[in-house]
Design an enzyme around this catalytic site. Sequence first.
Site, PDB file in Angstrom:
ATOM      1  CB  CYS B  86      -6.492 -21.865  25.182  1.00  0.00           C
ATOM      2  SG  CYS B  86      -8.192 -22.021  24.915  1.00  0.00           S
ATOM      3  CG  HIS B 196      -6.451 -21.022  29.844  1.00  0.00           C
ATOM      4  ND1 HIS B 196      -6.145 -20.060  28.719  1.00  0.00           N
ATOM      5  CD2 HIS B 196      -7.431 -21.358  29.285  1.00  0.00           C
ATOM      6  CE1 HIS B 196      -6.642 -19.847  27.810  1.00  0.00           C
ATOM      7  NE2 HIS B 196      -7.895 -20.849  28.208  1.00  0.00           N
ATOM      8  CD  GLU B 198      -2.909 -18.514  30.494  1.00  0.00           C
ATOM      9  OE1 GLU B 198      -2.753 -19.668  30.668  1.00  0.00           O
ATOM     10  OE2 GLU B 198      -3.997 -18.246  29.604  1.00  0.00           O
TER      11      GLU B 198
END
Lengths: 79, 224
Positions: B86, B196, B198
């Site tokens: 990002c 993302h 994560e």
Amino acid sequence: MKARVTVTLKNGVLDPQGKAIEGALGALGFGGVGGVRQGKVFDIELEGADKEKARADLEAMCEKLLANTVIENYAIELS
Amino acid sequence: MKSAVVVFPGSNRDRDMLHALELVTGEKPATVWHQDTELPDVDLVVLPGGFSYGDYLRCGAIAGRSPVMSEVAKMAERGRLVLGVCNGFQILTETGLLPGALMRNADLKFVCREVKLQTVNTQTPFSGAFENGQVWRCPVAHHDGNYFADADTLAQLEDGGRVVFRYAEGTNPNGSINDIAGIVNAAGNVLGMMPHPENLVEPIQGGTDGRRFFESLIQALETA
């Protein structure tokens, strides 16, 4: 010494913000707007009176930070 | 796997990244402040998501010139893995570690939702645990994720197999050219991606599709 740096998007780079502004101008009744490209203006105060040095410094500033030369062009005016 | 996460003023996904790295790799990553001029000797450096410097000037522009970034560039040169997610992807393009630029989303809106990604190259350290062509769920949250590169750069990326992840099944959330969601550098050790992974690594987050991304890193380092 005062300088003005203008940073604009290169031709061929899509400018969604410019497009939105163009649409809004049309909605306000302004006819005949053929296109809008949004850019940035930096007014910079420089010490010293050496214009050539100032121009070289400003070019370095543009290349290193003020413009992303992948997508943007810059123009320098010194007064 | 030894890793480090760089924190800039305005980073906000750094903790998510630290959590995911520790969860999947079992090793606690180091955190590095943006003004540090040394990086620990790690296998992976991560530039996390967020709004470094409030996105002033251009997203990632000021973070890209912070002291730690010359160390990150040296790590990349030495062949260590560098990941930008990002805002981290924006920082990598701003520093020239990756080509192209991330522009304002085509519909001008901040987008925060789940998309589908397709892994289109599994021959990278960031994607080896995926099946070729595998479609997986992944969250996105950004305002400037509209990947742009000029025609020559784009051809180099496509011909060189450097597009690793694409938005799949009509889920392109930002107008990104060729549905590009993630790319690698020519050497293949620096990856930038807008989504993302994560944020989808354990059931409490609604799924675990992102684990494969981190498992790829472990796999790559084990076989290296």
